[in-house]
Design a protein around this motif. Structure first.
Motif, PDB file in Angstrom:
ATOM      1  N   PHE A   1      18.777 -12.658 -17.904  1.00  0.00           N
ATOM      2  CA  PHE A   1      17.829 -12.347 -18.624  1.00  0.00           C
ATOM      3  C   PHE A   1      17.120 -10.683 -18.227  1.00  0.00           C
ATOM      4  O   PHE A   1      16.671 -10.151 -19.259  1.00  0.00           O
ATOM      5  CB  PHE A   1      16.638 -13.085 -17.847  1.00  0.00           C
ATOM      6  CG  PHE A   1      16.609 -14.906 -18.526  1.00  0.00           C
ATOM      7  CD1 PHE A   1      17.537 -14.827 -19.740  1.00  0.00           C
ATOM      8  CD2 PHE A   1      16.237 -15.763 -17.899  1.00  0.00           C
ATOM      9  CE1 PHE A   1      17.500 -16.293 -20.256  1.00  0.00           C
ATOM     10  CE2 PHE A   1      16.313 -16.952 -18.023  1.00  0.00           C
ATOM     11  CZ  PHE A   1      16.901 -17.377 -19.249  1.00  0.00           C
ATOM     12  N   ASP A   2      17.502 -10.261 -17.148  1.00  0.00           N
ATOM     13  CA  ASP A   2      17.029  -8.911 -16.856  1.00  0.00           C
ATOM     14  C   ASP A   2      18.058  -7.979 -17.270  1.00  0.00           C
ATOM     15  O   ASP A   2      17.617  -6.789 -17.447  1.00  0.00           O
ATOM     16  CB  ASP A   2      16.969  -8.978 -14.812  1.00  0.00           C
ATOM     17  CG  ASP A   2      16.248  -7.679 -14.773  1.00  0.00           C
ATOM     18  OD1 ASP A   2      14.923  -7.325 -15.356  1.00  0.00           O
ATOM     19  OD2 ASP A   2      16.795  -7.017 -14.075  1.00  0.00           O
ATOM     20  N   LEU A   3      19.172  -8.253 -17.418  1.00  0.00           N
ATOM     21  CA  LEU A   3      20.146  -7.226 -17.816  1.00  0.00           C
ATOM     22  C   LEU A   3      19.862  -6.795 -19.169  1.00  0.00           C
ATOM     23  O   LEU A   3      20.085  -5.372 -19.270  1.00  0.00           O
ATOM     24  CB  LEU A   3      21.786  -7.768 -18.097  1.00  0.00           C
ATOM     25  CG  LEU A   3      22.753  -6.914 -18.105  1.00  0.00           C
ATOM     26  CD1 LEU A   3      22.553  -5.889 -17.273  1.00  0.00           C
ATOM     27  CD2 LEU A   3      23.987  -7.719 -17.953  1.00  0.00           C
ATOM     28  N   PRO A   4      19.425  -7.140 -20.303  1.00  0.00           N
ATOM     29  CA  PRO A   4      19.037  -6.073 -21.328  1.00  0.00           C
ATOM     30  C   PRO A   4      17.869  -5.144 -21.000  1.00  0.00           C
ATOM     31  O   PRO A   4      18.085  -3.924 -21.451  1.00  0.00           O
ATOM     32  CB  PRO A   4      18.177  -7.157 -22.391  1.00  0.00           C
ATOM     33  CG  PRO A   4      18.666  -8.577 -22.024  1.00  0.00           C
ATOM     34  CD  PRO A   4      18.965  -8.320 -20.521  1.00  0.00           C
ATOM     35  N   HIS A   5      16.975  -5.418 -20.253  1.00  0.00           N
ATOM     36  CA  HIS A   5      15.738  -4.270 -19.931  1.00  0.00           C
ATOM     37  C   HIS A   5      16.627  -3.201 -18.946  1.00  0.00           C
ATOM     38  O   HIS A   5      16.512  -2.094 -19.189  1.00  0.00           O
ATOM     39  CB  HIS A   5      15.061  -4.888 -18.924  1.00  0.00           C
ATOM     40  CG  HIS A   5      14.120  -5.992 -19.639  1.00  0.00           C
ATOM     41  ND1 HIS A   5      13.469  -5.992 -20.838  1.00  0.00           N
ATOM     42  CD2 HIS A   5      14.348  -7.260 -19.542  1.00  0.00           C
ATOM     43  CE1 HIS A   5      13.240  -7.148 -21.134  1.00  0.00           C
ATOM     44  NE2 HIS A   5      13.633  -8.034 -20.251  1.00  0.00           N
TER      45      HIS A   5
ATOM     46  N   MET B   1      16.312   1.097 -31.042  1.00  0.00           N
ATOM     47  CA  MET B   1      16.838   1.042 -29.890  1.00  0.00           C
ATOM     48  C   MET B   1      16.777  -0.544 -29.346  1.00  0.00           C
ATOM     49  O   MET B   1      15.603  -0.802 -29.344  1.00  0.00           O
ATOM     50  CB  MET B   1      16.286   1.919 -28.943  1.00  0.00           C
ATOM     51  CG  MET B   1      17.439   1.912 -27.449  1.00  0.00           C
ATOM     52  SD  MET B   1      16.921   3.539 -26.518  1.00  0.00           S
ATOM     53  CE  MET B   1      18.213   3.292 -25.461  1.00  0.00           C
ATOM     54  N   GLY B   2      17.697  -1.178 -29.360  1.00  0.00           N
ATOM     55  CA  GLY B   2      17.865  -2.548 -28.888  1.00  0.00           C
ATOM     56  C   GLY B   2      18.915  -3.085 -27.968  1.00  0.00           C
ATOM     57  O   GLY B   2      19.921  -2.436 -28.255  1.00  0.00           O
ATOM     58  N   ALA B   3      18.908  -4.116 -27.359  1.00  0.00           N
ATOM     59  CA  ALA B   3      19.819  -4.555 -26.358  1.00  0.00           C
ATOM     60  C   ALA B   3      20.045  -6.017 -26.331  1.00  0.00           C
ATOM     61  O   ALA B   3      18.861  -6.589 -26.536  1.00  0.00           O
ATOM     62  CB  ALA B   3      19.863  -4.010 -24.897  1.00  0.00           C
ATOM     63  N   ALA B   4      21.150  -6.538 -26.311  1.00  0.00           N
ATOM     64  CA  ALA B   4      21.252  -7.836 -26.331  1.00  0.00           C
ATOM     65  C   ALA B   4      22.413  -8.503 -25.237  1.00  0.00           C
ATOM     66  O   ALA B   4      23.456  -7.530 -25.118  1.00  0.00           O
ATOM     67  CB  ALA B   4      21.640  -8.648 -27.691  1.00  0.00           C
TER      68      ALA B   4
END
Length: 465
Positions: free
Chosen positions: A337-341, A322-325
């Motif tokens: 910067f906070d949006l992937p989290h 599971m990963g987000a970019a």
């Protein structure tokens, strides 16, 4: 592992709304976001315009800045795994440097070497980075701004030096090694050193008007291993997933063994001594999310661009790989910067991974059945069990979700085990048997374990002696 069913359209819309809200509120000319997970099709979302004649889409490249450092760190660990270096080697053992050769590879990877942030000179005024020869030649003009090991101090120069180290040990340029050893094996075909003609333009958005002015393109030369790469959100979501769960994307360990990623993810320092909100491992930023959940990756900034790339580990509902970019074409929209989290958390909350059913397994080996159950050590109660083909132990009072200690037998000593992971990792567990072969006590990390609670001098409360 093949992707499972598509997420509920309401989840898709919820994630897309998070992206659109940040693009609008932070005034970002173009945003591209993607979410990778092993049990669902790839999700992506783009909002805005590229600033070029090319339309914005999932294949649009953005500059990813310091996310590049995660690749250089992985290349460095590959060199270690191949026996070309030791992490505690002074870098001068492998490179002919005029200064700072005593700094170790580990210190440079974890940003605890104390080396100044940038190469000598005003590179952010001139936007001209040194070539490899100049970078090395001018190291004697770079400062050690803090004592080595004193604290975290971010250094692009340190990662640039490691890029030169990788190139020297492999006998090729850093870019060639990167392509051959990471990008090609993992299928990151949209990640390049030089941007494609269809890449987005980076902008600085005026704080007091809606004007967005393009930033000049830059080539960072020998500092490239710290910040040069261009990529897409879909490629970077896959890379983030690899950092979190390498076995799912690289089952043969062609790029890195899972144990090496475990090592890279272990926190070596905090980035702020009072907040403890983030840590740094070997080239990776570690952001705890509570309830034994960790986001691992990096963010990046270059003129006109910001990027955040993080994988998720641990926690109920977290899917494998599971990963987000999130990549954006504004140099100041820190909300990116906070949006992937937020994307990772929302995906787990509203579309959690399926719960795998339990299935009966093989019985414990006969020689270990007498070990299973409750034992006492240092006055505390522990439970030893046999799960998934391994002996393991947990504290009776451990919080839910805390990983157990897992033991592996020593090949030449059937009653001695090494703690492979969890509590007391690396320590030995020794079994003591009576004349009939029953296990009557154990020693773990040299502490005595018995079936009843005992004092250190051996007083047994149940026996009264």
């Amino acid at each position: 592992m093949s992707a499972g069913p598509a997420p509920d359209s309401r989840v898709d819309e919820r994630l897309g709304r998070l992206v659109r809200r940040v693009q609008a509120d932070a005034r970002v000319p173009a945003v591209s976001a993607a979410l990778h997970r092993a049990d669902r099709p790839l999700w992506s979302c783009t909002v805005g315009e590229t600033g070029t004649d090319s339309p914005l889409g999932p294949d649009t490249q953005f500059r990813i800045g310091s996310v590049t450092k995660t690749f250089t760190a992985a290349l460095t660990l590959q060199c270690r795994d191949d026996g070309l270096l030791d992490l505690d080697d002074p870098v001068g053992r492998h490179l002919d440097l005029p200064a700072h050769g005593e700094l170790t590879v580990r210190r440079l990877l974890s940003h605890t070497a104390g080396l100044q942030r940038e190469p000598f000179g005003d590179v952010w005024d001139s936007l001209r980075a040194p070539d490899a020869d100049q970078l090395v030649a001018e190291l004697d003009r770079a400062e050690r701004v803090l004592p080595t090991g004193r604290r975290f101090h971010y250094s692009n120069l340190g990662l640039a030096v490691l890029g030169q180290l990788v190139a020297r040990l492999r006998g090729e340029s850093w870019a060639q090694v990167l392509t051959e050893r990471i990008l090609t094996p993992l299928g990151l075909t949209d990640t390049t050193v030089i941007p494609r003609p269809t890449a987005a333009t980076g902008f600085l958005v005026d704080a007091y008007s809606d004007e967005a002015h393009p930033e000049p393109p830059t080539d960072f030369g020998a500092v490239g291993p710290a910040a040069q790469l261009w990529s897409t959100a879909t490629d970077m979501a896959r890379w983030a997933a690899f950092l979190a769960d390498p076995a799912a994307l690289d089952p043969t360990g062609t790029v890195l063994a899972p144990a090496t990623l475990d090592e890279m993810r272990w926190p070596l320092t905090t980035t702020d001594e009072t907040l403890w909100g983030a840590g740094f491992g070997l080239g990776l930023i570690l952001v705890p999310q509570g309830e034994r959940v960790m986001h691992v990756g990096h963010h990046g900034a270059m003129p006109g661009f910001l990027a955040g790339v993080y994988g998720r580990r641990g926690g109920d509902g977290t899917a494998g790989a599971m990963g987000a970019a999130v990549l954006g074409s504004s140099g100041t929209a820190a909300e990116l910067f906070d949006l992937p989290h937020r994307l990772l958390a929302a995906a787990v909350e509203h579309d959690p991974a399926e719960i795998e059913p339990w299935r009966p397994g093989a019985p414990a080996p006969a020689a270990l059945r007498g070990v299973l159950g409750r034992w006492w050590g240092e006055g505390f109660e522990y439970v030893f069990s046999w799960r998934d083909g391994a002996l393991r132990a947990s504290g009776a009072g451990d919080a839910a979700g805390r990983p157990p200690a897992i033991f592996t037998p020593l090949p030449d000593q059937p009653d001695v085990f090494r703690t492979a992971s969890g509590r007391e990792a690396g320590e030995l567990l020794r079994l003591t048997r009576d004349e009939a072969g029953a296990v009557v006590r154990m020693h773990w990390a040299t502490y005595r374990f018995t079936r009843h609670q005992e004092t250190f001098e051996g007083y047994d409360f149940r026996a009264g002696s």
